[in-house]
Scaffold this active site. Sequence first.
Site, short mmCIF file in Angstrom:
data_model
loop_
_atom_site.label_atom_id
_atom_site.label_comp_id
_atom_site.label_asym_id
_atom_site.label_seq_id
_atom_site.Cartn_x
_atom_site.Cartn_y
_atom_site.Cartn_z
N SER A 162 1.33 -1.54 0.24
CA SER A 162 0.13 0.37 -0.06
C SER A 162 0.70 0.90 0.20
O SER A 162 1.63 1.62 -1.23
CB SER A 162 -1.05 -0.26 1.46
OG SER A 162 -2.15 0.80 1.22
N ASP A 217 -10.17 -4.11 -5.19
CA ASP A 217 -9.41 -2.82 -3.95
C ASP A 217 -9.44 -1.38 -4.74
O ASP A 217 -9.51 -1.52 -6.31
CB ASP A 217 -7.87 -3.77 -4.27
CG ASP A 217 -6.88 -2.57 -3.43
OD1 ASP A 217 -7.63 -1.80 -2.52
OD2 ASP A 217 -5.82 -2.48 -3.56
N HIS A 257 -8.58 -5.18 -0.11
CA HIS A 257 -7.08 -4.20 0.24
C HIS A 257 -6.52 -4.77 1.80
O HIS A 257 -7.65 -4.53 2.71
CB HIS A 257 -7.12 -3.02 0.66
CG HIS A 257 -5.99 -1.79 0.65
ND1 HIS A 257 -5.18 -1.36 -1.22
CD2 HIS A 257 -5.41 -1.67 1.28
CE1 HIS A 257 -4.18 -0.62 0.06
NE2 HIS A 257 -4.03 -0.33 0.94
#
Length: 307
Positions: free
Chosen positions: A156, A251, A281
């Site tokens: 991320s 996501d 995610h």
Amino acid sequence: MNNLTNASKEYIANTNKSPKYYHLQPAEVRAARALCPQPKIDLPLLKQKIDRKIPVRDGNEIDVRIYIPNGQGPFPIIIYYHGGGWVFGNLESADAGCHLLAAQANAVVVSVDYRLAPEYKFPTPLHDAFDALLWAYEYATELNGDPNNISVAGDSAGGNLATVVTHIAKAQNGPDITAQVLIYPVTNMDMTTTSYENYAYDLGLDRDGMIWFGEHYVNDLAEYEKNTVSPLLQNNLRYLPKALIIAAEYDVLFDEGVAYAKRLQEAGVPTQHTVMPGLIHSYFSKMEFFEEDTKKTVQLIADFIKS
């Protein structure tokens, strides 16, 4: 979205019991997350796991956790940057994944506790990330690592830092980086893709949550246009190291990961884009829900690093 895995559904149901983090202050959410128990899983034995402080450019120190595998070495080195929207995350949230990665990849893993926004806004987290790379390169031999075989990785926001670090290393004649591993990375803060529309809520990372993270990270929204915040906007990708981009199917960041992989491939960078079906995610840092998926991801990374 009937194809969500049972683990994804369980995680969503669990998180929906609590207030949305983006309705709270960062300190409140960090305090609550610090009280969550660590996942109880069996981890392979390593030779050493060391916590230490390292210096950074502004005279302060940050924490790193070093995972050293069994064997003779020198080992490849993987610098790992945790996720959390540049606002959350720490050595503990990345611990299980980094531990598994050190064992499976037979590599020294250096997990970096870069300073967090909004207390430390852009570019401080990025500077910490790059300074940690420089430190690992300088002390590679002490770590029983190979200074000529260093990869960067992250999930991320950590994936964002990892790939931007590769750009900085080239621009500043820093250490050669042999590979980059980006797990559902942030590559563009435009937030207008189809995946942002389709997966905006209750799938691990809400669109409103990403807006909240971004506003905490940058000093001014105009900084979203900087290629050190949105690396998809970089003009030249030809000199970057080979890349593995791992995507969660459901996501908001999915499309920008695809776009970054395409640009890397068009620039001639060997790039592998792998979709983890049914996942959402943040799965990689939620071992208590996604143990098997995390292990599969670690195996993908290990195989890529060794290739």
